[in-house]
Design an enzyme around this catalytic site. Structure first.
Site, PDB file in Angstrom:
ATOM      1  CG  ASP A   1      68.887 -16.160 -26.654  1.00  0.00           C
ATOM      2  OD1 ASP A   1      68.272 -16.493 -27.676  1.00  0.00           O
ATOM      3  OD2 ASP A   1      69.398 -16.979 -25.866  1.00  0.00           O
TER       4      ASP A   1
ATOM      5  CG  HIS B   1      76.029 -20.216 -24.913  1.00  0.00           C
ATOM      6  ND1 HIS B   1      76.430 -21.509 -25.164  1.00  0.00           N
ATOM      7  CD2 HIS B   1      75.010 -19.954 -25.768  1.00  0.00           C
ATOM      8  CE1 HIS B   1      75.681 -22.007 -26.145  1.00  0.00           C
ATOM      9  NE2 HIS B   1      74.816 -21.091 -26.518  1.00  0.00           N
TER      10      HIS B   1
END
Length: 377
Positions: free
Chosen positions: A313, A257
């Protein structure tokens, strides 16, 4: 000196959320995301983002009444969606539908704080209706009118399938909406704020955000995670598949991320939901594949001295797919939830607005002279 991708550059002050990247924490207006996911509904989170505090019973009842009243989408907008080719990506269709909503909103050009509050509710109420209609129309089915008795998340599942979800599925979808509602100055939120900073309208800001979220480096990543899980196919294939992909220096979707240097706090919440779904339905395949990928990544990154963790996700993909949602609709779910955050940011931007106009560092040539066209080339 330039900062590629504006990394590390503070572009605004916000009261909406804070990400503690080194610690793996996410806070909405002072509340830890784990606390909200366990103890608040998505509608309560919407109230928190829009009005600054969690609602009282009376305030929640009033907000729910407005959200229910605003769920219907004009038949003219549905007709526009009906004319799109079935091959249109659901996010592209949502972008078109959200833009069309403005033409039928009598307050579309009213940028007063009161009108924007009302439009935030309308847009958030209509996004699940649009998304469900998009999926049904492309499959040759008629859209299902929204229920007046279900929450936003449960109603979304109802409009997709025509059946009311059971308590577990409804709660899981509600938590997923909460986890996606807000996340700082991400790319789509920034796009929304850039748009409205020109004093454009709220619908334009949301359309800009949808277009930005569509990309696989942002909201579209969860769709790519499911494509990866399907390519792996069976749990026993996960380890060799991941190791081979890493050898080819391919990116493993759902890991890493831009902001978090620790575990994304939303990931373990979604993993727990995935476990509950698997236990209820008996289909553990996607969860098992995900867990084996996670184990291999932990081992491989440990060897390389570069820890990398699953993000929101990674487990959202298996959760949504187990709920029966097509993988190319995953990003639309993200948009349905994030509309609450986008509209909150739009209203915050306009409270103390300044046109967002960063500089670019020119690195091209200088000193060129125009040559007559017959002497060029």
């Amino acid at each position: 000196m330039s900062s590629r991708g504006l990394e590390g550059v503070v572009v605004a002050e916000t009261e909406l959320s804070k990400i503690y990247g080194e610690e793996g924490r996410l806070v909405y207006r002072g509340y830890e995301i784990e606390d909200l996911a366990e103890h608040a509904t998505f509608e309560e989170v919407c109230h928190l983002l829009w009005y600054g505090e969690l609602p009282t019973r009376e305030q929640l009842a009033a907000l729910n009444e407005r959200l229910v009243a605003d769920r219907d989408v004009n038949s003219e907008v549905i007709d526009i969606l009906r004319r799109l080719p079935p091959s249109t990506h659901p996010m592209a269709a949502l972008r078109t539908g959200a833009s069309a909503l403005a033409s039928f909103d009598p307050e579309a050009e009213d940028m007063s704080p009161e009108a924007n509050q009302r439009k935030a509710i309308r847009l958030t109420a209509k996004m699940p209706t649009l998304t469900a209609a998009i999926d049904r129309l492309r499959n040759g089915k008629e859209p299902i009118a929204p229920s007046k008795d279900l929450g936003l998340a449960a109603n979304f599942l109802y409009m997709l399938s025509g059946s009311e979800p059971d308590e577990l599925n409804a709660r899981i979808m509600d938590v997923a909406f909460t986890l996606h509602a807000e996340h700082g100055m991400n790319a789509s939120t920034f796009a929304a704020r850039v748009t409205v900073a020109t004093l454009s309208d709220m619908h334009s800001g949301v359309v800009s955000a949808i277009g930005t979220l569509k990309g696989p480096l942002h909201g579209g990543a969860n769709e790519r995670v499911m494509e990866m899980l399907k390519a792996i196919g069976e749990p026993e294939n996960a380890e060799p598949w991941v190791r081979a992909a890493l050898e080819r220096k391919e990116r493993i979707m759902g890991f890493g991320h831009r902001v978090y240097k620790a575990l994304d706090p939303r990931a373990p919440i979604l993993k727990k939901l995935a476990e509950e779904l698997a236990a209820k339905g008996g289909n553990t395949k996607w969860l098992e594949i995900s867990e084996r990928i996670q184990a291999v990544m932990r081992e491989e990154m440990g060897k390389r001295g570069k820890p990398i963790y699953p993000n929101v996700d990674f487990f959202s993909a298996s959760v949504y797919y187990t709920l029966g949602i097509p993988s190319d609709l995953f990003t639309n779910i993200f948009a349905c939830a994030r509309t609450a955050g986008w509209t909150a940011h739009i209203m915050e931007q306009l409270k103390d607005n300044r046109l967002i106009r960063p500089k670019a560092e020119y690195v091209g040539p200088l000193g060129k002279k125009v040559q007559p066209i017959e002497r060029r080339g």
